[in-house]
Design an enzyme around this catalytic site. Structure first.
Site, PDB file in Angstrom:
ATOM      1  N   ASP A 217     -94.890  76.424  -2.757  1.00  0.00           N
ATOM      2  CA  ASP A 217     -93.650  76.249  -2.006  1.00  0.00           C
ATOM      3  C   ASP A 217     -92.841  75.153  -2.689  1.00  0.00           C
ATOM      4  O   ASP A 217     -93.414  74.246  -3.311  1.00  0.00           O
ATOM      5  CB  ASP A 217     -93.966  75.852  -0.559  1.00  0.00           C
ATOM      6  N   ASP A 219     -91.124  72.799  -1.387  1.00  0.00           N
ATOM      7  CA  ASP A 219     -91.024  71.517  -0.681  1.00  0.00           C
ATOM      8  C   ASP A 219     -92.352  70.771  -0.604  1.00  0.00           C
ATOM      9  O   ASP A 219     -92.507  69.855   0.189  1.00  0.00           O
ATOM     10  CB  ASP A 219     -90.457  71.738   0.729  1.00  0.00           C
ATOM     11  N   TRP A 279     -90.843  84.472   8.317  1.00  0.00           N
ATOM     12  CA  TRP A 279     -91.843  83.403   8.188  1.00  0.00           C
ATOM     13  C   TRP A 279     -93.207  83.815   8.744  1.00  0.00           C
ATOM     14  O   TRP A 279     -93.319  84.359   9.830  1.00  0.00           O
ATOM     15  CB  TRP A 279     -91.354  82.148   8.918  1.00  0.00           C
ATOM     16  N   GLU A 282     -98.151  86.001   5.711  1.00  0.00           N
ATOM     17  CA  GLU A 282     -98.458  86.525   4.360  1.00  0.00           C
ATOM     18  C   GLU A 282     -99.619  85.757   3.709  1.00  0.00           C
ATOM     19  O   GLU A 282    -100.458  86.344   3.028  1.00  0.00           O
ATOM     20  CB  GLU A 282     -97.202  86.526   3.471  1.00  0.00           C
ATOM     21  N   ASP A 283     -99.692  84.429   3.970  1.00  0.00           N
ATOM     22  CA  ASP A 283    -100.793  83.647   3.382  1.00  0.00           C
ATOM     23  C   ASP A 283    -102.127  84.018   4.041  1.00  0.00           C
ATOM     24  O   ASP A 283    -103.173  84.037   3.391  1.00  0.00           O
ATOM     25  CB  ASP A 283    -100.514  82.137   3.479  1.00  0.00           C
ATOM     26  N   MET A 309     -94.740  67.051   2.406  1.00  0.00           N
ATOM     27  CA  MET A 309     -93.756  68.120   2.526  1.00  0.00           C
ATOM     28  C   MET A 309     -92.390  67.509   2.819  1.00  0.00           C
ATOM     29  O   MET A 309     -92.307  66.561   3.611  1.00  0.00           O
ATOM     30  CB  MET A 309     -94.147  69.046   3.671  1.00  0.00           C
ATOM     31  N   HIS A 312     -87.485  69.606   6.788  1.00  0.00           N
ATOM     32  CA  HIS A 312     -86.238  70.395   6.795  1.00  0.00           C
ATOM     33  C   HIS A 312     -86.187  71.257   8.040  1.00  0.00           C
ATOM     34  O   HIS A 312     -87.216  71.519   8.686  1.00  0.00           O
ATOM     35  CB  HIS A 312     -86.165  71.276   5.542  1.00  0.00           C
ATOM     36  N   ARG A 314     -85.544  74.915   9.947  1.00  0.00           N
ATOM     37  CA  ARG A 314     -85.920  76.278   9.556  1.00  0.00           C
ATOM     38  C   ARG A 314     -84.752  76.952   8.843  1.00  0.00           C
ATOM     39  O   ARG A 314     -83.597  76.804   9.240  1.00  0.00           O
ATOM     40  CB  ARG A 314     -86.306  77.093  10.790  1.00  0.00           C
TER      41      ARG A 314
END
Ligand code: BGC
Length: 366
Positions: A217, A219, A279, A282-283, A309, A312, A314
């Site tokens: 990712d 971030d 969101w 998937e992981d 991280m 932020h 969404r």
């Protein structure tokens, strides 16, 4: 008169004594300062040496000492010399010994902050050995792995700057032969992280014979350079203690954030799912794929695996995917037909920028 001459003699005697005393004082002060200046010169020489060692070890970290200018010039000269004889990515590398299993350049825990100003120009200056497209390989030894770093992306330029600022120096210290690929989802349709990762895998291989893939990712920044961005005998989960989760795993099967897989491991699970839009999930699907193929997860220790991280809100068009629970429950049934073998997308542009390769793609919509 005899009395007068005695007085004169006395006065002369005292004056002489005073002059001698002053001379002695003067000499003492001079000697003191001379000795001190010798000490300083010695300390300066020592400092120069250790600074030089630091600069070579941490190659692109900023140093603001008064002594840096000479060291910087030497470093620049060294880099120029290396560049002349050195790599052009893709060209064969001259015969070198293998890099050691553990890089001697690592420094351990790092201070990671997101309130300092960073600019792409400065990052480029700080990392003179990074080649166009965000490519690097060590010049003094043969890297153990060829690593493509794949970053799924859309409208997170500020985060990307921090990622490049922190990661380029770290990856160089890790002595990797690496390239950075930012896979930018074109348009404003709903985001699809895993499909972008599949695209990154495919596109990176068109450019170089990578044997390891790190999926990160944008971030997430490691807080310790001993967390090497490479592949292991089992798929690796690298972001194991994130500040967001109180520096621990949110659950044992968690495989999100930053992970790595060899080409072989990736192909064994038919890559990643292409149909997780929005969101989440998937992981977990990727974890299910690995488990169903009998693989286990390798991880660094909680200490070495610490990472930060960038906070932020969404993103728009990346709302939680309500179908994710149902999909995760059926990974075993779907994984053979949904994956790298069913991937389709259109490349909109490929830009070899100074610090990364940006590939903009149309991945379609649900
Ligand atoms: C989601 C994952 C996510 C994890 C941590 C899970 O519920 O399915 O995609 O990485 O939460 O936020």
């Amino acid at each position: 008169m005899p009395g007068d001459s005695a007085v004169n003699f006395n006065l002369l005697h005292r004056t002489c004594k005073l002059v001698v005393l002053l001379c002695f004082l003067h000499i003492s002060v001079t000697v003191f300062f001379y000795v001190r200046s010798l000490d300083l010169r010695f300390a300066f020489a020592q400092n120069q040496q250790s600074l030089h060692h630091n600069v070579t070890a941490t190659s692109s970290q900023l140093t603001t000492s008064a002594f840096t200018s000479r060291t910087k010039l030497e470093e620049e000269q060294r880099v120029r010399e290396q560049e002349q004889e050195q790599l052009r990515p893709g060209e064969p590398q001259k015969e070198l010994d293998k890099c050691p299993e553990t890089s001697p350049l690592l420094v351990g825990p790092l201070r990671i902050e997101f309130n300092i100003p960073v600019s792409l120009q400065q990052i480029k200056k700080d990392n003179p050995q990074v080649q166009p497209g965000g490519r690097f390989r060590p010049t003094d030894c043969k890297a153990l792995q060829k690593v493509a770093i794949i970053i799924p992306f859309r409208k997170r330029d500020e985060h990307l700057k921090y990622w490049l600022y922190y990661l380029h120096p770290i990856l160089q210290r890790q002595q990797l032969d690496y390239g950075v690929y930012v896979i930018n989802q074109d348009g404003d349709e709903i985001f699809n992280r895993a499909k972008l990762l599949n695209v990154g895998y495919t596109e990176a291989l068109k450019e170089y014979d990578y044997d390891c893939f790190v999926f990160s990712d944008v971030d997430l920044i490691p807080m310790d350079d001993r967390n090497t961005y490479r592949c292991f005998s089992q798929p690796r989960h690298l972001s194991v203690s994130m500040d967001k989760f109180g520096f621990r795993l949110p659950y044992n099967q968690y495989f999100g954030g930053v992970s790595s897989m060899s080409k072989e491991q990736y192909l064994k699970i038919n890559g990643f799912p292409n149909n997780y839009w929005g969101w989440g999930g998937e992981d977990d699907d990727i974890y299910n794929r690995l488990a169903s193929r009998g693989m286990s997860i390798s991880r660094p220790s909680g200490e070495v695996g610490k990472c930060r991280m960038i906070r932020h809100d969404r993103d728009k068009q990346n709302e939680p995917n309500p179908q994710r629970f149902d999909r995760i429950a059926h990974t075993r049934d779907t994984m053979n037909k949904d994956g790298i073998n069913s991937l389709s997308y259109t490349v909109v542009s490929v830009d070899k920028l100074d610090l990364f390769t940006e590939i903009t793609v149309d991945v379609g919509k649900p």
